[in-house]
Design an enzyme around this catalytic site. Structure first.
Site, PDB file in Angstrom:
ATOM      1  N   SER A  69       0.614  27.415  27.890  1.00 56.41           N
ATOM      2  CA  SER A  69       0.705  27.472  29.343  1.00 56.41           C
ATOM      3  C   SER A  69      -0.590  28.058  29.895  1.00 56.41           C
ATOM      4  O   SER A  69      -1.486  28.429  29.139  1.00 56.41           O
ATOM      5  CB  SER A  69       1.882  28.363  29.765  1.00 56.41           C
ATOM      6  OG  SER A  69       1.538  29.717  29.529  1.00 56.41           O
ATOM      7  N   LYS A  70      -0.643  28.140  31.198  1.00 58.07           N
ATOM      8  CA  LYS A  70      -1.838  28.650  31.886  1.00 58.07           C
ATOM      9  C   LYS A  70      -2.286  30.016  31.352  1.00 58.07           C
ATOM     10  O   LYS A  70      -3.463  30.348  31.411  1.00 58.07           O
ATOM     11  CB  LYS A  70      -1.547  28.794  33.381  1.00 58.07           C
ATOM     12  CG  LYS A  70      -1.452  27.495  34.114  1.00 58.07           C
ATOM     13  CD  LYS A  70      -2.246  27.589  35.412  1.00 58.07           C
ATOM     14  CE  LYS A  70      -2.254  26.289  36.187  1.00 58.07           C
ATOM     15  NZ  LYS A  70      -2.669  25.148  35.408  1.00 58.07           N
ATOM     16  N   ARG A  71      -1.319  30.789  30.874  1.00 59.77           N
ATOM     17  CA  ARG A  71      -1.655  32.115  30.349  1.00 59.77           C
ATOM     18  C   ARG A  71      -2.680  32.023  29.220  1.00 59.77           C
ATOM     19  O   ARG A  71      -3.454  32.932  28.996  1.00 59.77           O
ATOM     20  CB  ARG A  71      -0.404  32.795  29.778  1.00 59.77           C
ATOM     21  CG  ARG A  71       0.501  33.422  30.799  1.00 59.77           C
ATOM     22  CD  ARG A  71       1.636  34.166  30.140  1.00 59.77           C
ATOM     23  NE  ARG A  71       2.429  33.299  29.267  1.00 59.77           N
ATOM     24  CZ  ARG A  71       2.548  33.452  27.967  1.00 59.77           C
ATOM     25  NH1 ARG A  71       1.926  34.432  27.343  1.00 59.77           N
ATOM     26  NH2 ARG A  71       3.300  32.631  27.248  1.00 59.77           N
TER      27      ARG A  71
END
Ligand code: GLU
Length: 483
Positions: free
Chosen positions: A253-255
């Protein structure tokens, strides 16, 4: 039988690595088997639909070189390939299931459904419809319909038994019917199909032989198998691709970093590198080989190369591939690719175009992605700021010795700019030795004074590209301003 596969994205967001990987594997599977690869837009969720996402889908696949044989823009024997243009077909088939008594009208309104959910949450029960309308009599249904009561159509999921399918990647999968979503909606009250209905009807009529998609769809697959049974159709072979994780084992994910292909593209990643790397995420081909251009993959691909285990997305590895593909480019092609990045960085483009052929071989060896280029070459076109003194002093040296090194560097720089590479390098080694310095400790302050940055092309080439006068002036300026 001809292999027919599809990528069926919902245009509700920018194309991300996971989606593109699904598209790529489908494409490769079709190519490797001489089959057809379809692109189908699953745009039934009109609230989340965005025209810009649809455009991004086409642009991204084009850019990556993933071409479809049938699709929204290309047409094909089973057109249209856009679900919002096929609503009549879905409606017809939902009613066909009601006729067959394997689906039913449900008249429960939103308030009732919310009440059920609240009770389920309070009692820590699994969520789902309580099947109240499943037992309505024919007369009750007819009366409700005649009274114009809004209704949805739900599938009658068998109350007992198990549903099985063999996944071409994950193997045999078995699901108790009591654990399948209790009677999911197939057709909404506004006549719109749900994903499940539209997906199954399309896969059937588009003669899809293999459904290759992300593993997160496994829990929906027993339901899909039940729907194929309800229609009396033969299900396709399911092939669920292992999940893509970040380095911490959580779903990517974006993390973890950039996930949309656009982000990679604007950072200066090459499509060849993205294709090569994502083809290897969760797959292995030939022992000891890393570089797989798209046309090799088209020949090599087979389902046996895919792993069952979740795959880790390694940003560093992608960066490595990008460097490799940059080095494979012809200088002229690399120059053309770099231009927009150099222009965006505000460099004077006439001067850049003139100088680039000379400097390109130097930076080509060092680039990981194209956005690094402006910082590497800007010293040739702009006077760099002199770094603070503590940056100029190498770790093992003090102020006095650094000053002496830079003073001695003036003579070296003056000569080196005009010498061939080897002689210049020898001169650097000799000068460093005379000063009792390691080569690196001699060169780094010069590099910083001349280019203003640690990330610059090899020093000797940089000196030649800049010219002796300018290079000397910069060393002198550093001495005057910082020592
Ligand atoms: N429209 C679904 C998605 O966006 C397709 C899932 C499938 O391939 O069945 O992922």
């Amino acid at each position: 039988m001809e292999v027919r596969v599809r990528y069926a994205p919902s245009p509700t967001g920018m194309q991300h690595i996971g989606g593109v990987r699904t598209a790529l594997f489908n494409y490769l599977f079709a190519r490797s088997r001489g089959g057809k690869f379809l692109l189908r837009l699953e745009d039934t969720d009109r609230t989340r639909y965005g025209a810009e996402y649809e455009q991004n889908l086409f642009d991204t696949l084009d850019w990556l070189g993933i071409a479809w044989d049938e699709g929204p823009d290309k047409g094909g024997p089973y057109a249209p390939y856009i679900q919002s243009q096929r609503f009549d077909l879905y409606r017809k088939h939902a009613f066909e299931l009601v006729e067959k008594s394997v689906a039913y009208h449900c008249f429960c309104d939103v308030e009732r459904l919310e009440r059920i959910r609240t009770i389920q949450t309070m009692n820590k029960m699994p969520p789902g419809y309580d099947r109240a309308c499943r037992s309505l009599t024919g007369e009750e249904v007819a009366a409700n319909l005649a009274a114009g009561k809004p209704s949805v159509i739900r599938l009658k999921v068998p109350l007992e038994g198990v549903t099985r399918f063999t996944d071409a990647i994950l193997g045999d999968i078995e699901w108790k019917n009591e654990d399948v979503n209790p009677d999911p909606v197939l057709l909404k009250s506004d006549g719109f199909p749900t994903y499940h209905l539209a997906n199954i009807v399309d896969d059937h009529f588009m003669k899809i032989t293999h459904v290759m998609r992300a593993q997160e769809w496994v829990p929906s697959t027993p339901l899909h198998v039940l729907m194929y049974q309800a229609f009396g159709w033969v299900p396709p072979t399911f092939c669920h691709l292992p999940m893509v994780m970040g380095s911490d084992g959580q779903k990517l994910s974006k993390r973890h970093g950039a996930t949309s292909v656009n982000e990679f593209r604007s950072k200066g990643y090459l499509p060849q590198a993205i294709v090569n790397y994502i083809a290897m995420v969760g797959a292995s081909y030939e022992e000891g080989r890393d570089m797989y251009p798209l046309d090799d993959l088209e020949r090599l691909f087979s389902l046996e190369h895919l792993n069952k285990a979740p795959a880790v997305f390694d940003y560093k590895k992608l960066e490595w591939f990008n460097g490799q593909y940059i080095r494979l480019l012809e200088d002229a092609d690399l120059a053309a690719l770099l231009e927009p990045f150099l222009e965006k960085a505000g460099l004077p483009m006439d001067a850049v175009r003139q100088k680039l052929p000379e400097i390109l071989p130097l930076i080509k060896e060092r680039l990981h992605f194209l956005t690094e280029a402006p910082e590497m070459v800007s010293f040739l076109f702009k006077e760099p700021a002199v770094p603070p003194v503590e940056e100029l002093i190498p770790k093992k040296l003090d102020r006095e010795r650094t000053k002496a090194a830079l003073e001695a560097a003036i003579g070296f720089v003056q000569k080196a700019a005009a010498l061939d590479h080897e002689t210049a390098e020898q001169l650097a080694r000799d000068t460093a030795e005379k000063l009792g310095l390691k080569l690196g400790d001699f060169m780094m302050p010069i590099r910083l004074a001349v280019t203003g940055s640690r990330i610059s092309p090899p020093l000797i080439g940089s000196l030649a590209a800049l010219g002796a006068d300018k290079a000397v002036a910069r060393v002198q300026r550093a001495l005057a301003e910082r020592f």
